[in-house]
Design a protein around this motif. Structure first.
Motif, PDB file in Angstrom:
ATOM      1  N   ALA A  99      68.430  -3.556-124.308  1.00 48.97           N
ATOM      2  CA  ALA A  99      69.409  -2.469-124.175  1.00 48.97           C
ATOM      3  C   ALA A  99      68.870  -1.383-123.244  1.00 48.97           C
ATOM      4  O   ALA A  99      69.583  -0.856-122.390  1.00 48.97           O
ATOM      5  CB  ALA A  99      69.733  -1.884-125.542  1.00 48.97           C
ATOM      6  N   GLN A 100      67.573  -1.060-123.419  1.00 49.88           N
ATOM      7  CA  GLN A 100      66.945  -0.065-122.532  1.00 49.88           C
ATOM      8  C   GLN A 100      66.936  -0.542-121.090  1.00 49.88           C
ATOM      9  O   GLN A 100      67.141   0.229-120.162  1.00 49.88           O
ATOM     10  CB  GLN A 100      65.489   0.194-122.972  1.00 49.88           C
ATOM     11  CG  GLN A 100      65.357   0.999-124.236  1.00 49.88           C
ATOM     12  CD  GLN A 100      65.605   2.474-123.988  1.00 49.88           C
ATOM     13  OE1 GLN A 100      65.936   2.879-122.877  1.00 49.88           O
ATOM     14  NE2 GLN A 100      65.470   3.280-125.010  1.00 49.88           N
ATOM     15  N   LEU A 190      57.483   5.592-125.609  1.00 45.87           N
ATOM     16  CA  LEU A 190      57.839   4.489-126.504  1.00 45.87           C
ATOM     17  C   LEU A 190      57.158   3.195-126.076  1.00 45.87           C
ATOM     18  O   LEU A 190      56.650   2.437-126.900  1.00 45.87           O
ATOM     19  CB  LEU A 190      59.358   4.298-126.527  1.00 45.87           C
ATOM     20  CG  LEU A 190      60.147   5.369-127.262  1.00 45.87           C
ATOM     21  CD1 LEU A 190      61.640   5.156-127.078  1.00 45.87           C
ATOM     22  CD2 LEU A 190      59.810   5.354-128.744  1.00 45.87           C
ATOM     23  N   LEU A 191      57.127   2.971-124.774  1.00 46.57           N
ATOM     24  CA  LEU A 191      56.485   1.754-124.265  1.00 46.57           C
ATOM     25  C   LEU A 191      54.990   1.791-124.558  1.00 46.57           C
ATOM     26  O   LEU A 191      54.386   0.783-124.916  1.00 46.57           O
ATOM     27  CB  LEU A 191      56.704   1.643-122.755  1.00 46.57           C
ATOM     28  CG  LEU A 191      58.034   1.062-122.305  1.00 46.57           C
ATOM     29  CD1 LEU A 191      58.159   1.154-120.786  1.00 46.57           C
ATOM     30  CD2 LEU A 191      58.175  -0.386-122.734  1.00 46.57           C
ATOM     31  N   GLU A 192      54.448   2.992-124.414  1.00 47.04           N
ATOM     32  CA  GLU A 192      53.019   3.204-124.656  1.00 47.04           C
ATOM     33  C   GLU A 192      52.678   2.843-126.104  1.00 47.04           C
ATOM     34  O   GLU A 192      51.711   2.147-126.380  1.00 47.04           O
ATOM     35  CB  GLU A 192      52.704   4.683-124.401  1.00 47.04           C
ATOM     36  CG  GLU A 192      51.296   4.968-123.990  1.00 47.04           C
ATOM     37  CD  GLU A 192      50.991   4.431-122.592  1.00 47.04           C
ATOM     38  OE1 GLU A 192      49.831   4.069-122.392  1.00 47.04           O
ATOM     39  OE2 GLU A 192      51.892   4.374-121.732  1.00 47.04           O
ATOM     40  N   LEU A 196      59.784   0.174-130.047  1.00 49.74           N
ATOM     41  CA  LEU A 196      60.977   0.733-129.444  1.00 49.74           C
ATOM     42  C   LEU A 196      62.073   0.781-130.492  1.00 49.74           C
ATOM     43  O   LEU A 196      63.231   0.533-130.234  1.00 49.74           O
ATOM     44  CB  LEU A 196      61.394  -0.138-128.255  1.00 49.74           C
ATOM     45  CG  LEU A 196      62.123   0.592-127.137  1.00 49.74           C
ATOM     46  CD1 LEU A 196      61.237   1.617-126.487  1.00 49.74           C
ATOM     47  CD2 LEU A 196      62.637  -0.382-126.113  1.00 49.74           C
ATOM     48  N   THR A 197      61.647   1.103-131.714  1.00 51.16           N
ATOM     49  CA  THR A 197      62.610   1.080-132.812  1.00 51.16           C
ATOM     50  C   THR A 197      63.536   2.282-132.752  1.00 51.16           C
ATOM     51  O   THR A 197      64.676   2.204-133.141  1.00 51.16           O
ATOM     52  CB  THR A 197      61.894   1.080-134.173  1.00 51.16           C
ATOM     53  OG1 THR A 197      60.803   1.984-134.083  1.00 51.16           O
ATOM     54  CG2 THR A 197      61.388  -0.293-134.514  1.00 51.16           C
ATOM     55  N   ASP A 198      63.024   3.369-132.228  1.00 54.04           N
ATOM     56  CA  ASP A 198      63.846   4.570-132.139  1.00 54.04           C
ATOM     57  C   ASP A 198      64.646   4.534-130.848  1.00 54.04           C
ATOM     58  O   ASP A 198      64.130   4.844-129.781  1.00 54.04           O
ATOM     59  CB  ASP A 198      62.957   5.820-132.175  1.00 54.04           C
ATOM     60  CG  ASP A 198      63.766   7.073-131.923  1.00 54.04           C
ATOM     61  OD1 ASP A 198      63.216   7.988-131.306  1.00 54.04           O
ATOM     62  OD2 ASP A 198      64.931   7.126-132.327  1.00 54.04           O
ATOM     63  N   TYR A 199      65.881   4.147-130.956  1.00 55.80           N
ATOM     64  CA  TYR A 199      66.700   4.103-129.764  1.00 55.80           C
ATOM     65  C   TYR A 199      67.330   5.472-129.524  1.00 55.80           C
ATOM     66  O   TYR A 199      68.259   5.874-130.193  1.00 55.80           O
ATOM     67  CB  TYR A 199      67.797   3.044-129.893  1.00 55.80           C
ATOM     68  CG  TYR A 199      68.558   2.901-128.620  1.00 55.80           C
ATOM     69  CD1 TYR A 199      69.766   3.565-128.458  1.00 55.80           C
ATOM     70  CD2 TYR A 199      68.048   2.172-127.563  1.00 55.80           C
ATOM     71  CE1 TYR A 199      70.453   3.475-127.274  1.00 55.80           C
ATOM     72  CE2 TYR A 199      68.723   2.074-126.377  1.00 55.80           C
ATOM     73  CZ  TYR A 199      69.933   2.725-126.240  1.00 55.80           C
ATOM     74  OH  TYR A 199      70.601   2.641-125.049  1.00 55.80           O
TER      75      TYR A 199
END
Lengths: 231, 92
Positions: A99-100, A190-192, A196-199
Motif C-alpha cells: 500500500a505504501q 518505519l522502514l528503519e 510497518l504496522t502503523d499505517y
C-alpha cells in the motif's frame, strides 16, 4: 464575485508584492528586471528541489520493493514449514508495504509532473525576461516621448503578471514537496524500525479501510501460495 | 481580450465568447459552494479547454497584461476553497 475575478485578485495581490510602488518610472524598469533575474534563480532552485525529492522517493521505493520481496520469500518458507501463522504475519506486513509502495508511486508521478511544469515555466520566463530587457532599453531611450509612461506601465504590469504566475507555480511546488518530505521522513523511520504496522497515510476510516483491504489480500495470497506449493 | 491560464501562458480571446465563459464561471462558484468536487473539476477543465480552443496563443515575446486570469488545471478543490475564503491560492 465570480471565480475568475477572485483568481485575478489573487494574482494582483501577488503582483503588488513583487512590484512595490517606485517613484521614477525608469527605475521601475530596472528594479523589475532585477527581480525577474532573481525569480529565474528561484525557479531553477525549485526545479532542483523537486528533482532531489523525487530521487529520495525513488530510493525509498527500491527499499520497499526489497522488503516486499524478502517478506514474500519468508511467507513461502513459512508455508513449507507448515507455519501458517508466520506466513500470515509476513503477508500482512507485505500488504501494508505494498500500500505504501502504491502511494509512493503516485507521489513520484506527481513530482515528475511538477518538475516538468517548473521546467516549462523556467523556459517561458527566460524568454519573457529577455524580451523585457530589450524593450526596457528602447523605452528608456524614448523616455521623453509622451507615450513612454503608458508603455512602461504596460510592460511592467505585463511582466509582473508573468512573474506572479511563475512565482505561484514555484510556491505550489514547494508546498507539495514539503508535504511529501514530512511523510517521506515518517516512512523512513518505519522502514528503519522494520515494522510497518502503523499505517499513517490518512485518517481513522482510511487506515481501517487499508487494514480491511490488507486482510483480504492476505487471505488471497495465502490461498495462492498454498496452491503454488501443492503443485 | 487577453486571458492568462496560470502555468500555461496567455491567449487572445474574442469578446463574443465571454458570455459562455461567464456561465462556466458561475457554475464553478456553485460547485465550490456546494462542495461538489466532480462538478468543480469538470467545469474547470471545460473552462480551460474553451480558452485554448477558441483563443490564439499570444506571441511569447509580447509583454502585455491580461484581462482575465484562469486558474491552473491542477488546482485542488481545497485551493479553490482558499481562493473563495480570500486566503489566496497559497495558505497564509
Amino acid at each position: 464575485m465570480g471565480f475568475l475575478e477572485r483568481m485575478s485578485a489573487v494574482v494582483q495581490a501577488k503582483m503588488n508584492k513583487i512590484m512595490n510602488r517606485i517613484e521614477d518610472p525608469r527605475e521601475v524598469l530596472d528594479v523589475s528586471y532585477e527581480k525577474q533575474l532573481q525569480l529565474l534563480q528561484n525557479v531553477k532552485r525549485g526545479v532542483a528541489e523537486v528533482t532531489t525529492s523525487k530521487k529520495r522517493l525513488e530510493l525509498q521505493k527500491a527499499k520497499l520493493q526489497m522488503n516486499i520481496d524478502k517478506l514474500d520469500g519468508q511467507a513461502k518458507e513459512a508455508i513449507s514449514a507448515s507455519r501458517e501463522d508466520l506466513a500470515r504475519k509476513a503477508l500482512e506486513s507485505k500488504a501494508l508495504m505494498q500500500a505504501q509502495l502504491n502511494t509512493l508511486e503516485r507521489e513520484i508521478k506527481e513530482l515528475n509532473d511538477q518538475q516538468q511544469k517548473l521546467q516549462a515555466a523556467e523556459t517561458r520566463l527566460a524568454t519573457k525576461v529577455e524580451a523585457f530587457r530589450t524593450k526596457k532599453e528602447t523605452i528608456k531611450a524614448q523616455y521623453t516621448a509622451a507615450d513612454a509612461q503608458v508603455k512602461i506601465t504596460e510592460s511592467v504590469t505585463g511582466i509582473s503578471e508573468e512573474m506572479a504566475d511563475v512565482g505561484l507555480a514555484v510556491q505550489r511546488a514547494e508546498e507539495k514537496t514539503e508535504d511529501m518530505k514530512a511523510r517521506s521522513a515518517a516512512l523512513d523511520e518505519l522502514l528503519e524500525s522494520g515494522t510497518l504496522t502503523d499505517y499513517s497515510g490518512g485518517d481513522e476510516i482510511e487506515a481501517e479501510l487499508v487494514r480491511v483491504k490488507a486482510k483480504n489480500t492476505v487471505d488471497d495470497e495465502m490461498a495462492r501460495l498454498k496452491a503454488e506449493m501443492n503443485k | 481580450m487577453i486571458i492568462r491560464i496560470l502555468g500555461e501562458g496567455q491567449f487572445r480571446f474574442d469578446d463574443s465568447h465571454l458570455d459562455d465563459l461567464n456561465k462556466i464561471d458561475n457554475q464553478i462558484v456553485d460547485h465550490v459552494k456546494n462542495g461538489d468536487h466532480d462538478g468543480f473539476f469538470q467545469e474547470l477543465v471545460r473552462m480551460i479547454s474553451m480558452v485554448k480552443e477558441l483563443g490564439k496563443p499570444v506571441n511569447e515575446l509580447e509583454i502585455i497584461p491580461s484581462d482575465i486570469i484562469v486558474p491552473p488545471a491542477d488546482l485542488s478543490f481545497q485551493e479553490a476553497r482558499n481562493i473563495f475564503c480570500n486566503d489566496g491560492l497559497i495558505k497564509g
